[in-house]
Design an enzyme around this catalytic site. Sequence first.
Site, PDB file in Angstrom:
ATOM      1  N   ASP A 106       0.786  -0.964  -0.120  1.00  0.00           N
ATOM      2  CA  ASP A 106       0.091  -0.168   0.276  1.00  0.00           C
ATOM      3  C   ASP A 106       0.805   1.419   0.773  1.00  0.00           C
ATOM      4  OD1 ASP A 106      -2.180  -1.772   0.036  1.00  0.00           O
ATOM      5  OD2 ASP A 106      -2.786  -1.579   2.126  1.00  0.00           O
ATOM      6  N   ALA A 107       2.152   1.567   0.848  1.00  0.00           N
ATOM      7  CA  ALA A 107       3.226   2.204   1.004  1.00  0.00           C
ATOM      8  C   ALA A 107       3.556   2.375  -0.723  1.00  0.00           C
ATOM      9  CB  ALA A 107       3.813   2.290   1.947  1.00  0.00           C
TER      10      ALA A 107
ATOM     11  N   GLU B  30     -11.760   8.753  10.830  1.00  0.00           N
ATOM     12  CA  GLU B  30     -12.678   8.016  11.171  1.00  0.00           C
ATOM     13  C   GLU B  30     -11.191   6.604  10.184  1.00  0.00           C
ATOM     14  OE1 GLU B  30     -15.500   5.801   8.680  1.00  0.00           O
ATOM     15  OE2 GLU B  30     -15.328   8.089   7.858  1.00  0.00           O
TER      16      GLU B  30
ATOM     17  N   LYS C 256      -9.034   4.539   8.058  1.00  0.00           N
ATOM     18  CA  LYS C 256      -9.424   4.017   6.518  1.00  0.00           C
ATOM     19  C   LYS C 256      -8.809   2.743   6.907  1.00  0.00           C
ATOM     20  CE  LYS C 256      -7.904   5.051   2.175  1.00  0.00           C
ATOM     21  NZ  LYS C 256      -7.669   3.276   2.016  1.00  0.00           N
TER      22      LYS C 256
ATOM     23  N   CYS D 220      21.826  10.261 -31.214  1.00  0.00           N
ATOM     24  CA  CYS D 220      21.783   9.883 -30.250  1.00  0.00           C
ATOM     25  C   CYS D 220      20.924   8.491 -30.024  1.00  0.00           C
ATOM     26  CB  CYS D 220      20.883  11.041 -29.024  1.00  0.00           C
ATOM     27  SG  CYS D 220      21.445  10.058 -26.827  1.00  0.00           S
TER      28      CYS D 220
END
Length: 755
Positions: free
Chosen positions: A48-49, A131, A133, A458
């Site tokens: 999640d992070a 609240e 999560k 390039c």
Amino acid sequence: MTGQKDFSDTPVTDLDRAAAEEELGRLAALLAKANEDYHTRDAPELTDADYDALKRRNTRIEERFPDLKRADSPSDQVGAAPAEGFEKVTHSQRMMSLGNAFEDAEIADFDARIRRYLNLGPEDDLAYTAEPKIDGLSLSLRYEGGRLIRAATRGDGTTGENVTANARTISDIPEKLTGAPEVLEVRGEVYMSHADFAALNEGQEARGGKTFANPRNAAAGSLRQLDPAITRARPLKFFAYGWGELSEPLSASQRGALARLAELGFSTNPLTRRCAGPEEMLAQYREIEERRATLGYDIDGVVYKVDDLGLQGRLGFRSTTPRWALAHKFPAELAWTRLEKIEIQVGRTGALSPVARLTPVTVGGVVVSNATLHNEDYIAGRDATGAPIRGGRDIREGDWVQVYRAGDVIPKIADVDLDKRPAEAAPYDFPTVCPRCGSEAIREEGDAVRRCSGGLICPAQAVERLKHFVSRAAFDIEGLGAKQVEQFHTDGWIAEPADIFALPERYGAGMQQLKNREGWGEKSAQKLFDAIREKQRIPLNRLIFALGIRHVGEVAAADLARHYLSWGALVEALDTARPAERRHRAAEAAVTAERRAAAEEGRRAEITRTREAVWAEPPEVPQPARAAWEDLVGIDGIGATLAVSLVSAFAQTEERASIDRLAAYLEVEEAQRPATEGSPVAGKTVVFTGTLEKMTRAEAKARAEALGAKVSGSVSGKTDILVAGPGAGSKEKKARELEVEILDEDGWLSLIGPA
């Protein structure tokens, strides 16, 4: 993502527009896959992070470069497409996602944004709810006449999966309600407690079945079983936190509505509190964070919502998130490891970006082997202004470094342990030549990035530009992705975009050269050639974006297409504006030189050599050129920097020849102005100036755009309406000179009608 240019090495504040554009493309692909893994497959590969870090970086880049926002922006995505095997359900009201915050200061910013939007002062009361999560699976429950008739997953926010039979097996979800509105959609989160998760995995392991990585995966996988009997055997729970369609209001406040849901028989989180402002919101965040380990279920942050539902209605929604809510996420993890080598990558615009190759280390549940080093200043221990960062400690190969994964896409190096620095470690010598083509790598004044000057010679730039050309938001040619582009370029089959459309003619006869290659057959070769021919008809905005011109992202390309409508009109305007563009650059150079000289001489007097003074000096810019230039930079979202890049690209001999060769293969579809049926301002260009007293500027712009109007930042001959409040100045004067319709705020509100 192999082979794709990676700008995660560069902080958002140091990204130039071209790097930001490429980074947004990379993030869109990463987040799309993460959404599918999480919402559709129930098998996320990112923590999640990590996901939050990806999303947060994308948002920061879009906030810094709003005109680069992609058509497939993750900011506009909610969840992922529903999985196969379930009936599809269209939500009566879209299920939105939430904006994220990670720092305490962002909560005060959130409150300040709300107050500005609502035109509230610091003394005005404004309450929020806070609240936990829940880290679970979003579910929408529809009740009609007090009976549960349907349960659907979030899906992509618009369309979800019908899991009604499975939802009926969850004890927290009532089958019948007494005293409920005739139509009631309850929204909440399906989750699994830690104890039930452990017991489930023990049972699965004993039976030789699949074990789950975490409670969220277990809950999602359990709810989405095709056999409801399996779901019934899984210990799922449900917290209600919101609602969708209602036949009558539940309450006048968020807190009151949650209390009403509890009265109807739904479980609501007991840690929900009403907070008077940011200080109380942060206090509740700290309390929930402290109790996190003892809750018995997974949470990943705290959600704040404006408590007054009337104010929620005024605030409304962005494309995928409500303005009145915010998720304050918990911090991620840090880890230490060895920096083995610093490598340089070269991107489409020639930017040289350093990447740290690390001894693999686990950070936040994911193994990390690469990290961003941003740019040469960051490696040297200084910021863009020359001020020290990390206490002035530089980064060297062989160093023991701290890796941080929250708030950015790819891990970045946060610090260095000098006590563990090898004696032989030498300061890193950032290259001044391109590692791919040997051309000089130049760092222009004011730019944090050093760039290869090789241009089309390039190979790294050429290949990256071709990859961009065939990317999803550009030509999106089926069968021709990054891997095939690299292969064809290496073999000398394609060197520029026009060569792609020459492939069927050059190699299509018999398809021998292609179909006999590894990975290709007659059918796949024919399919590729057919796809190439199909894309010879292309919408104008996609063509503009596909050219890969520095600073021109998807949003800017769409703005240009809507403004000029046709390829011919765009080209004519850019050619006409060329003398004015040269004059603009001369003006900017003159002012920069004057300021530098003033600084060197220590003069404090005001610099009188202004841009307008330079513009006015002979030789005069032809009026058509100046008019074309002012029209271009007057397009909302098209500033002078982007305009210079665009006009310059079309004026460079080699680049223009390449564009013309490409255009010869194409049939470019004209763009159409969006029309909103019944709107009195659909398709019109509106400029706001002065002080608006009955709504904020942000609210006024949102209303205008919702009605199909185009909001511009400057007055020109293309302006249809100027809305002038008190304090209007030069814009009102110019509008009168151009005989533009001028309305005061009351006149504007009378024209567009009530919200």
